[in-house]
Design an enzyme around this catalytic site. Structure first.
Site, PDB file in Angstrom:
ATOM      1  N   ALA A  16       0.807  -1.228   0.000  1.00  0.00           N
ATOM      2  CA  ALA A  16       0.000   0.000   0.000  1.00  0.00           C
ATOM      3  C   ALA A  16       0.838   1.274   0.000  1.00  0.00           C
ATOM      4  CB  ALA A  16      -0.924  -0.002   1.207  1.00  0.00           C
ATOM      5  N   THR A  17       2.138   1.147   0.260  1.00  0.00           N
ATOM      6  CA  THR A  17       2.970   2.362   0.234  1.00  0.00           C
ATOM      7  C   THR A  17       3.595   2.557  -1.146  1.00  0.00           C
ATOM      8  OG1 THR A  17       4.897   1.108   0.980  1.00  0.00           O
ATOM      9  CG2 THR A  17       3.560   2.138   2.692  1.00  0.00           C
ATOM     10  N   ALA A  21      -0.382   1.517  -5.811  1.00  0.00           N
ATOM     11  CA  ALA A  21      -1.466   1.853  -4.880  1.00  0.00           C
ATOM     12  C   ALA A  21      -1.784   3.349  -4.983  1.00  0.00           C
ATOM     13  CB  ALA A  21      -1.057   1.483  -3.458  1.00  0.00           C
ATOM     14  N   LYS A  22      -0.720   4.139  -4.981  1.00  0.00           N
ATOM     15  CA  LYS A  22      -0.913   5.597  -4.978  1.00  0.00           C
ATOM     16  C   LYS A  22      -1.520   6.090  -6.293  1.00  0.00           C
ATOM     17  CE  LYS A  22       2.645   8.168  -5.692  1.00  0.00           C
ATOM     18  NZ  LYS A  22       4.029   8.529  -5.550  1.00  0.00           N
ATOM     19  N   LYS A 151       0.706  -7.906 -12.691  1.00  0.00           N
ATOM     20  CA  LYS A 151       1.736  -8.420 -13.574  1.00  0.00           C
ATOM     21  C   LYS A 151       3.103  -8.004 -13.049  1.00  0.00           C
ATOM     22  CE  LYS A 151       2.964  -5.900 -16.969  1.00  0.00           C
ATOM     23  NZ  LYS A 151       3.265  -4.753 -17.803  1.00  0.00           N
ATOM     24  N   ASP A 180      -4.985  -7.605 -16.208  1.00  0.00           N
ATOM     25  CA  ASP A 180      -4.329  -7.031 -17.388  1.00  0.00           C
ATOM     26  C   ASP A 180      -5.107  -5.750 -17.622  1.00  0.00           C
ATOM     27  OD1 ASP A 180      -3.895  -6.194 -20.057  1.00  0.00           O
ATOM     28  OD2 ASP A 180      -3.015  -8.138 -20.475  1.00  0.00           O
ATOM     29  N   HIS A 181      -4.513  -4.619 -17.283  1.00  0.00           N
ATOM     30  CA  HIS A 181      -5.354  -3.408 -17.238  1.00  0.00           C
ATOM     31  C   HIS A 181      -5.863  -2.995 -18.617  1.00  0.00           C
ATOM     32  CE1 HIS A 181      -1.627  -1.089 -18.126  1.00  0.00           C
ATOM     33  NE2 HIS A 181      -2.452  -0.170 -18.583  1.00  0.00           N
ATOM     34  N   LYS A 185      -9.856  -1.263 -20.376  1.00  0.00           N
ATOM     35  CA  LYS A 185     -10.020  -0.044 -21.184  1.00  0.00           C
ATOM     36  C   LYS A 185     -11.324  -0.135 -21.979  1.00  0.00           C
ATOM     37  CE  LYS A 185      -5.058   0.776 -21.788  1.00  0.00           C
ATOM     38  NZ  LYS A 185      -4.788   2.065 -21.159  1.00  0.00           N
ATOM     39  N   GLU A 219       4.286   4.510 -26.889  1.00  0.00           N
ATOM     40  CA  GLU A 219       4.365   5.410 -25.732  1.00  0.00           C
ATOM     41  C   GLU A 219       5.395   6.487 -26.006  1.00  0.00           C
ATOM     42  OE1 GLU A 219       4.179   3.722 -21.684  1.00  0.00           O
ATOM     43  OE2 GLU A 219       4.753   1.873 -22.697  1.00  0.00           O
ATOM     44  N   HIS A 243      -0.622  -7.464 -22.735  1.00  0.00           N
ATOM     45  CA  HIS A 243      -1.582  -6.544 -23.371  1.00  0.00           C
ATOM     46  C   HIS A 243      -1.745  -6.780 -24.878  1.00  0.00           C
ATOM     47  CE1 HIS A 243      -0.978  -4.731 -19.543  1.00  0.00           C
ATOM     48  NE2 HIS A 243       0.079  -4.007 -19.869  1.00  0.00           N
ATOM     49  N   LYS A 343       8.663   2.262 -26.249  1.00  0.00           N
ATOM     50  CA  LYS A 343       8.771   3.476 -25.436  1.00  0.00           C
ATOM     51  C   LYS A 343       9.493   4.544 -26.241  1.00  0.00           C
ATOM     52  CE  LYS A 343       8.315   1.451 -20.902  1.00  0.00           C
ATOM     53  NZ  LYS A 343       6.956   1.903 -20.578  1.00  0.00           N
TER      54      LYS A 343
END
Ligand SMILES: NC(=O)C1=CN([C@@H]2O[C@H](COP(=O)(O)OP(=O)(O)OC[C@H]3O[C@@H](n4cnc5c(N)ncnc54)[C@H](OP(=O)(O)O)[C@@H]3O)[C@@H](O)[C@H]2O)C=CC1
Ligand SMILES: O=C1O[C@H](COP(=O)(O)O)[C@@H](O)[C@H](O)[C@H]1O
Length: 492
Positions: A16-17, A21-22, A151, A180-181, A185, A219, A243, A343
Site C-alpha cells: 500500500a505504500t 497503490a498511490k 503483472k 491485465d489493465h 479499457k 508510448e 496486453h 517506449k
C-alpha cells in the site's frame, strides 16, 4: 456472477505504500465510492513494511485523489475507511495480526466476510502471500475471498507455471483475478461489441475480406524511474506477453456462444492456441526488436535508454518490439496480425487498424499506388472511438473517388484512462466477474509463444540503440510489413 450492485468487502492491499497503490488503486477506489458503486460497507487495509499509521496512510490517500474529490467533508469520510498495518509478507507472525484487524473491521463495516487480497507487490512475493493466506485461514471466511494478482505473472513459462502452482495450492482458479489493465479499457472492451453486434463487420471478419490487422501501442514516455524492473523485463515481457496478445485474442477469437466468463475465455484461449509458434531460426523474419537512442520529442532533447540510469549503460534490453503473428485456423490462415509497441516513440497512441482487401476490379483506382483500402480503426487511447474509412465521390469532379471517414468519438471524461481501467476491473472483481481478467491458460499460451522469441534473441547480441527517441521505431519494423506489400497506417 453476482449481480449485486453495491458489493461489500474488505480490500486488503499488499504494497500500500507503493507506486501502484498511490497512482491507480486509491483513485480507483475513490471513484467507485464517489459514483455510489461501493457504498458505506467497505474498508481498505493497507499493508507494507514501513511504519506508517492510519493517519499517514489516510494523508497519502488524500494526496493521491487531490484533483478528484468533491468536498473536504466527503474526502475525510472516504479516508476514514482506510487502515494501515505494518507488515512483512515474509514474516508469518504478521498474518495473525492481519486476521484480527480484518475481523474487527468486518464487524464495523458489515462486509459479510467478503475479502479482496490485492497483491500490489513484486511478483516474487505472490506465492508466499497466497500460501500464508491459506495457512492462517484468512481466505476461509463466511463470505467470498478473491486474490488479485498484478503483472508480471512470471518471467517465462516455467516461472509462471511455478508461480501458478504456488497460488493454486491456496486459491481455486475462480478465486484468482490476474489483472491485465488493457482489458479494463473502454475501447478494448468495445472490440467484442463492434465485432459481434454488427452484421456488416462479423461477416467480413475473416481471411477472405481482411488483408491484415495492425495493433499499435506506442508510448512517448521512456523507462522513467522503473529501470530496475524494466531492464529485467523489456518490451516483450512488459507489453507483448500480456496486453498485445490479449488484444490479438479479442480480435481473432470466434464468437462465444454466450457472453459468460467461461465462454469468452474459452474462445480467447482457442485463438491464442492457434497462434503459429515461431521457430528460433525464423524469429528475424517475423519479429524486430529495438532500443531507443537519444532524440527530440516535442522540441525536447531526450536521452537514449542507456543514459537513463547508470545500470543501463550496457543494456541490451529491448524497448521496442514489432512482430508478425500468424493464426493457423480456418478464419485467419494467411492473414498477418502485426503488432508494435515501444517506449519513447513519436506519440502516445493505442489503436487497431483492420485493413480490408480491395475489390477484385477497382474502377476508380486502377493504379495500385493510389488505392485507398477500407479501414476500420479502433482508437483506444488517448482518443477513444471508431472510424471507418470508405471511398466516396468527390463533389463536382465527375467520377473521381476520394477517401472519407465515418467517425464515432467516445471521448468522455477519461482521456488517459489507466485509473479508470483499474476502477472497472476492481469493481468487476468485487462483483465476481472475471471475464476481463486472464485465465491461467491464456497466460501459459502467451508465455509459450514469446519464450521462443526471447530465447532466440538471447543468443544474438542486438545492434542497439537502433531508433531515435521521438520516432516510430527502427526501419526494420517498416521493412517487416513491406515484405508482404503492407505498411503501418499512421492513425492518431
Ligand atoms: N506501478 C505501476 O504503474 C505498475 C505496477 N505493476 C505491478 O504492481 C506491483 C507493484 O508495483 P509498484 O507499486 O510499482 O511497486 P513499488 O516498488 O512502488 O511498491 C512495492 C510495495 O511493496 C512493499 N513491500 C516490499 N517488500 C515488502 C515486504 N517484504 N513486506 C511487505 N511489503 C513489502 C513496499 O513497501 P515497503 O517498502 O514499505 O515495505 C511497497 O509498498 C508489481 O508487481 C508491478 O509489476 C503493474 C502495472 C503497472
Ligand atoms: O503494463 C504496462 O503498461 C504501461 C502502458 O499502459 P497504458 O495504459 O498507459 O497504455 C506501460 O507504460 C508499462 O511499461 C507497462 O508495465
Amino acid at each position: 456472477m453476482n449481480n449485486q450492485q453495491n458489493p461489500k468487502a474488505i480490500i486488503v492491499i499488499f504494497g500500500a505504500t507503493g507506486d501502484l497503490a498511490k497512482r491507480k488503486l486509491f483513485p480507483s477506489i475513490y471513484r467507485l465510492y464517489q459514483s455510489g458503486k461501493i457504498s458505506e460497507d467497505f474498508a481498505v487495509i493497507g499493508l507494507a513494511r514501513r511504519s506508517w499509521s492510519n493517519e499517514i496512510l489516510r494523508d497519502k490517500v488524500g494526496e493521491s485523489i487531490e484533483d478528484a474529490f468533491s468536498s473536504r467533508e466527503d474526502l475525510e469520510h472516504f479516508k476514514s475507511h482506510f487502515y494501515y498495518q505494518s507488515f512483512d509478507v515474509t514474516d508469518s507472525g504478521s498474518y495473525q495480526g492481519l486476521n484480527d484487524l480484518i475481523l474487527e473491521l468486518e464487524g464495523m463495516y458489515h462486509t459479510e466476510g467478503n475479502r479482496i487480497f490485492y497483491l500490489a507487490m513484486a511478483p516474487e512475493f505472490f506465492g508466499t502471500i497466497a500460501i500464508n493466506l491459506k495457512t492462517y485461514c484468512l481466505k476461509d471466511n463466511a463470505g467470498w475471498a478473491r486474490l488479485v494478482i498484478e503483472k508480471p505473472f512470471g518471467h517465462d513459462l516455467p516461472s509462471a507455471q511455478l508461480l501458478n502452482n504456488q497460488i493454486r495450492e491456496a486459491f481455486d482458479e475462480d478465486q484468482i483475478y490476474r489483472i491485465d489493465h488493457y482489458l479494463g479499457k473502454e475501447m478494448v472492451q468495445n472490440i467484442e461489441v463492434i465485432r459481434f453486434a454488427n452484421g456488416i463487420f462479423e461477416h467480413l471478419w475473416n481471411n477472405r475480406f481482411i488483408s491484415n490487422i495492425q495493433v499499435t501501442s506506442s508510448e512517448s514516455l521512456g523507462v522513467e524511474d522503473r529501470a530496475r524492473y524494466y531492464d529485467h523485463s523489456g518490451a516483450t515481457r512488459d507489453m507483448v506477453q500480456n496486453h498485445m496478445l490479449q488484444m490479438v485474442a479479442l480480435l481473432a477469437m470466434e464468437p462465444p456462444i454466450k457472453l459468460t466468463t467461461d465462454e469468452i475465455r474459452s474462445e480467447k484461449i482457442k485463438a491464442l492456441r492457434a497462434i503459429r509458434p515461431i521457430k528460433s531460426d525464423e524469429v528475424d523474419e517475423s519479429f524486430v526488436r529495438g532500443q531507443y537512442d537519444d532524440g527530440v520529442l516535442n522540441g525536447e532533447q531526450l536521452h537514449g535508454y542507456r543514459e537513463e540510469a547508470e545500470e543501463l549503460a550496457n543494456s541490451n534490453t529491448e524497448t521496442y518490439v514489432a512482430g508478425k503473428i500468424m493464426i493457423d485456423n480456418f478464419r485467419w490462415a494467411g492473414i498477418p496480425f502485426y503488432i508494435r509497441t515501444g517506449k519513447r516513440m513519436a506519440e502516445k497512441s493505442i489503436n487497431i487498424v483492420v485493413e480490408f482487401k480491395d475489390i477484385p476490379m477497382n474502377l476508380y483506382h486502377q493504379d495500385e499506388s493510389d488505392r485507398n483500402p477500407n479501414l476500420l480503426v479502433i482508437n483506444i487511447q488517448p482518443n477513444e472511438g471508431i472510424t471507418l474509412y470508405l471511398n466516396a465521390k468527390k463533389t463536382g469532379h465527375g467520377s473521381v473517388a476520394q477517401p472519407i471517414q465515418l467517425s464515432y468519438n467516445n471521448n468522455g471524461a477519461h482521456s488517459i484512462n489507466t485509473p479508470e481501467a483499474y476502477e472497472k476491473l476492481l469493481y468487476d472483481c468485487m462483483l465476481g466477474d472475471a471475464t476481463n481478467f486472464t485465465h491461467w491458460d491464456e497466460v501459459a499460451y502467451s508465455w509459450s509463444y514469446i519464450d521462443s522469441i526471447l530465447q532466440a534473441w538471447e543468443k544474438k547480441e542486438p545492434d542497439f540503440p537502433n531508433y531515435a527517441s521521438g520516432s516510430m521505431g527502427p526501419k526494420e519494423a517498416d521493412e517487416l510489413l513491406e515484405k508482404n506489400g503492407h505498411h503501418w497506417w499512421s492513425i492518431t
